[in-house]
Design a protein around this motif. Structure first.
Motif, mmCIF file in Angstrom:
data_model
loop_
_atom_site.group_PDB
_atom_site.id
_atom_site.type_symbol
_atom_site.label_atom_id
_atom_site.label_comp_id
_atom_site.label_asym_id
_atom_site.label_seq_id
_atom_site.Cartn_x
_atom_site.Cartn_y
_atom_site.Cartn_z
ATOM 1 N N PRO A 146 184.792 6.785 142.216
ATOM 2 C CA PRO A 146 185.255 6.568 143.594
ATOM 3 C C PRO A 146 185.565 7.899 144.288
ATOM 4 C CG PRO A 146 186.975 6.031 142.016
ATOM 5 C CD PRO A 146 185.751 6.344 141.221
ATOM 6 N N ARG B 122 183.045 13.755 139.941
ATOM 7 C CA ARG B 122 181.646 13.361 140.138
ATOM 8 C C ARG B 122 180.762 14.583 140.379
ATOM 9 N NH1 ARG B 122 181.516 9.265 144.192
ATOM 10 N NH2 ARG B 122 181.345 10.874 145.755
ATOM 11 N N ALA C 215 177.317 7.704 138.736
ATOM 12 C CA ALA C 215 176.916 6.433 139.344
ATOM 13 C C ALA C 215 178.079 5.673 139.978
ATOM 14 C CB ALA C 215 176.245 5.549 138.295
ATOM 15 N N ASP C 216 179.319 5.902 139.505
ATOM 16 C CA ASP C 216 180.385 4.984 139.865
ATOM 17 C C ASP C 216 181.690 5.620 140.330
ATOM 18 O OD1 ASP C 216 181.483 2.301 139.977
ATOM 19 O OD2 ASP C 216 182.619 2.822 138.186
ATOM 20 N N LYS D 137 177.594 7.685 133.962
ATOM 21 C CA LYS D 137 178.435 6.634 134.542
ATOM 22 C C LYS D 137 179.366 7.204 135.607
ATOM 23 C CE LYS D 137 178.407 3.501 130.592
ATOM 24 N NZ LYS D 137 179.227 2.783 129.610
ATOM 25 N N ARG E 258 186.706 3.837 131.909
ATOM 26 C CA ARG E 258 185.567 3.055 132.432
ATOM 27 C C ARG E 258 184.259 3.813 132.334
ATOM 28 N NH1 ARG E 258 186.421 2.488 138.803
ATOM 29 N NH2 ARG E 258 185.056 0.750 138.320
ATOM 30 N N TYR E 259 184.333 5.085 131.984
ATOM 31 C CA TYR E 259 183.129 5.914 131.898
ATOM 32 C C TYR E 259 182.761 6.289 130.466
ATOM 33 C CZ TYR E 259 184.367 6.269 136.782
ATOM 34 O OH TYR E 259 184.714 5.950 138.071
#
Length: 156
Positions: A100, A107, A97-98, A94, A152-153
């Protein structure tokens, strides 16, 4: 610090339900111990986390179940911000993929970690506080903000 209100409310409801069940009570039995009457539907929506309860109502529920409100909120806080004592669980897929732009170091690290572990790793990892502090430093964020954003991950 960023707070996911929906997630916080859901976990608060879950903790209220666990507390009631630990007493061996049904919602109806809990209602009988309350100072003011609440519909069983309202109790259910508190437990499901679909309805917010006021601070006074929360205290009333805690008092009825012989739990200090601050102890219940501490449990919720630990679950929201630290899934395990001192750890935050993150799904690296996640993140890749997401995440920011301001989480680019996170990331990149997640991409590298997934390459290293391949399929056997599953993509989920528990980060301890020193790792979180270092990653927050790399992302130029306060640690508490990074932890809140990592919610969120999660794999939940």
């Amino acid at each position: 610090m960023l707070i996911d209100a929906v997630e916080y409310q859901r976990i608060l409801g879950d903790e209220l339900r666990k507390l009631r069940r630990s007493r061996g009570w049904t919602r109806k039995e809990l209602n009988q111990h309350l100072q003011s009457e609440i519909s069983l539907q309202t109790l259910a929506t508190y437990e499901l986390g679909t309805r917010q309860c006021s601070v006074v109502r929360l205290v009333e529920l805690c008092v009825a179940m012989d739990e200090l409100p601050q102890d219940l909120l501490a449990k919720v806080h630990r679950r929201v911000f630290l899934d395990e004592p001192g750890r935050v669980r993150v799904d690296l897929r996640k993140v890749v993929a997401d995440a920011p732009a301001d989480l680019l170091p996170l990331r990149r690290w997640a991409e590298d970690r997934l390459r290293q572990t391949g399929e056997q790793g599953g993509g989920e990892i528990a980060l301890d506080l020193p790792a979180l502090e270092r990653m927050a430093e790399l992302c130029r964020l306060p640690t508490v903000d990074l932890i809140a954003r990592l919610r969120r991950y999660t794999s939940r």
